[in-house]
Design a protein around this motif. Structure first.
Motif, mmCIF file in Angstrom:
data_model
loop_
_atom_site.group_PDB
_atom_site.id
_atom_site.type_symbol
_atom_site.label_atom_id
_atom_site.label_comp_id
_atom_site.label_asym_id
_atom_site.label_seq_id
_atom_site.Cartn_x
_atom_site.Cartn_y
_atom_site.Cartn_z
ATOM 1 N N LYS A 1 0.843 -1.192 -0.064
ATOM 2 C CA LYS A 1 -0.039 -0.052 0.012
ATOM 3 C C LYS A 1 0.769 1.208 0.112
ATOM 4 N N ASP A 2 1.988 1.293 0.918
ATOM 5 C CA ASP A 2 2.847 2.449 0.975
ATOM 6 C C ASP A 2 3.651 2.678 -0.348
ATOM 7 N N THR A 3 4.074 1.425 -0.689
ATOM 8 C CA THR A 3 4.707 1.588 -2.111
ATOM 9 C C THR A 3 3.967 2.235 -3.315
ATOM 10 N N ILE A 4 2.835 1.418 -3.464
ATOM 11 C CA ILE A 4 1.848 2.121 -4.333
ATOM 12 C C ILE A 4 1.535 3.507 -4.356
ATOM 13 N N LYS A 5 1.274 4.083 -2.952
ATOM 14 C CA LYS A 5 1.129 5.531 -2.721
ATOM 15 C C LYS A 5 2.124 6.313 -3.171
ATOM 16 N N TYR A 6 3.285 5.825 -2.897
ATOM 17 C CA TYR A 6 4.447 6.603 -3.173
ATOM 18 C C TYR A 6 4.614 6.791 -4.760
ATOM 19 N N LEU A 7 4.276 5.731 -5.487
ATOM 20 C CA LEU A 7 4.543 5.695 -7.066
ATOM 21 C C LEU A 7 3.440 6.419 -7.723
ATOM 22 N N GLU A 8 2.157 6.569 -7.081
ATOM 23 C CA GLU A 8 1.170 7.320 -7.633
ATOM 24 C C GLU A 8 1.518 8.750 -7.788
ATOM 25 N N LYS B 1 4.199 -3.581 -10.935
ATOM 26 C CA LYS B 1 5.513 -4.453 -11.324
ATOM 27 C C LYS B 1 6.558 -3.954 -10.501
ATOM 28 N N ILE B 2 6.638 -2.600 -10.228
ATOM 29 C CA ILE B 2 7.668 -2.043 -9.469
ATOM 30 C C ILE B 2 7.971 -2.632 -8.012
ATOM 31 N N TYR B 3 6.519 -2.756 -7.515
ATOM 32 C CA TYR B 3 6.432 -3.281 -6.091
ATOM 33 C C TYR B 3 6.923 -4.831 -6.107
ATOM 34 N N ASP B 4 6.589 -5.472 -7.189
ATOM 35 C CA ASP B 4 6.915 -6.848 -7.378
ATOM 36 C C ASP B 4 8.275 -7.182 -7.577
ATOM 37 N N LEU B 5 9.085 -6.235 -8.070
ATOM 38 C CA LEU B 5 10.632 -6.406 -8.159
ATOM 39 C C LEU B 5 11.163 -5.997 -7.222
ATOM 40 N N THR B 6 10.628 -4.847 -6.259
ATOM 41 C CA THR B 6 11.553 -4.477 -5.093
ATOM 42 C C THR B 6 11.106 -4.702 -3.976
ATOM 43 N N ASN B 7 9.759 -5.506 -3.922
ATOM 44 C CA ASN B 7 9.196 -5.805 -2.467
ATOM 45 C C ASN B 7 9.251 -4.635 -1.637
ATOM 46 N N LEU C 1 10.934 -1.706 -18.102
ATOM 47 C CA LEU C 1 11.450 -2.426 -17.165
ATOM 48 C C LEU C 1 12.113 -3.743 -17.270
ATOM 49 N N SER C 2 11.943 -3.963 -18.623
ATOM 50 C CA SER C 2 12.326 -5.286 -19.204
ATOM 51 C C SER C 2 13.763 -6.024 -18.711
ATOM 52 N N ARG C 3 14.606 -4.891 -18.179
ATOM 53 C CA ARG C 3 15.959 -5.306 -17.800
ATOM 54 C C ARG C 3 15.863 -5.931 -16.370
ATOM 55 N N TYR C 4 14.709 -5.701 -15.815
ATOM 56 C CA TYR C 4 14.717 -6.225 -14.529
ATOM 57 C C TYR C 4 13.501 -7.535 -14.462
ATOM 58 N N SER C 5 14.167 -8.674 -14.584
ATOM 59 C CA SER C 5 13.297 -9.716 -14.989
ATOM 60 C C SER C 5 12.912 -10.563 -13.617
ATOM 61 N N SER C 6 13.575 -10.159 -12.662
ATOM 62 C CA SER C 6 13.263 -11.019 -11.219
ATOM 63 C C SER C 6 13.422 -10.103 -10.142
ATOM 64 N N LYS C 7 12.900 -10.486 -8.939
ATOM 65 C CA LYS C 7 12.848 -9.588 -7.893
ATOM 66 C C LYS C 7 14.409 -9.165 -7.320
#
Length: 182
Positions: free
Chosen positions: A26-33, A44-50, A69-75
């Motif tokens: 929730k906090d990550t999405i709020k920041y990214l908004e 996707k950014i949250y999934d990659l960065t946790n 963001l294709s350069r980042y394929s895994s967490k």
């Protein structure tokens, strides 16, 4: 009061020490908004960065600049993991060490003077691709976050002879371009 911007390996028992914790979704999405990305990009950014704050910032800035963001394929498990991902090109390791050579800032023009041509071109291209890793004031560059300095220090392949020779030449010619910082 101390505030640590990345997880600290040891717990410090003190009322004046704070650590920026990993954000929840929730906090990550709020920041990214604030970036105005589509919901899928934020997810996707949250999934990659946790929710790792500095990595979230880096990926948001990367997406803002490149729309990809294709350069980042895994967490990305750690800040060093992030740096390892973007520095997988061996051509960049040696030129980036220039930022270890000087403890303050480097002028863009000095990159061309202190590195061989191929190295300076590679470094300037990297800075253009990842400008959010650097703070730029006028024509002065320095690393944005201490974690990048620490990573470079741990991975250093710096050959100090060439830049030192350039500084020495500057002093001997009485041009003295670098003396206050090198």
């Amino acid at each position: 009061t101390l505030i640590f911007s990345r997880p600290f390996p040891e717990i410090i028992e003190n009322d004046n020490v704070f650590s920026i914790e990993i954000w929840n979704k929730k906090d990550t999405i709020k920041y990214l908004e604030r970036y105005g990305f589509e919901r899928e990009v934020n997810e996707k950014i949250y999934d990659l960065t946790n929710g790792y704050p500095i990595i979230t910032y880096y990926l948001a800035e990367h997406y803002k600049k490149h729309k990809d963001l294709s350069r980042y394929s895994s967490k990305i498990e750690s800040i060093n993991g992030y740096y390892k991902t973007i520095l997988n090109d061996i051509r960049l390791k040696k030129p980036l060490d220039l930022f270890l050579f000087c403890n303050s800032y480097i002028l863009e023009s000095e990159i061309k003077e202190l590195l061989h041509q191929n190295d300076s071109e590679n470094l300037l291209e990297f800075i253009e691709t990842y400008p959010f890793l650097f703070s730029k004031e006028l024509n002065r560059l320095h690393l944005f976050h201490d974690s990048f300095f620490t990573y470079l220090l741990e991975e250093s392949q710096m050959d100090y002879e060439y830049p030192l020779e350039k500084v020495k030449e500057s002093i001997l010619s009485k041009n003295i371009n670098f003396l206050s910082r090198f």
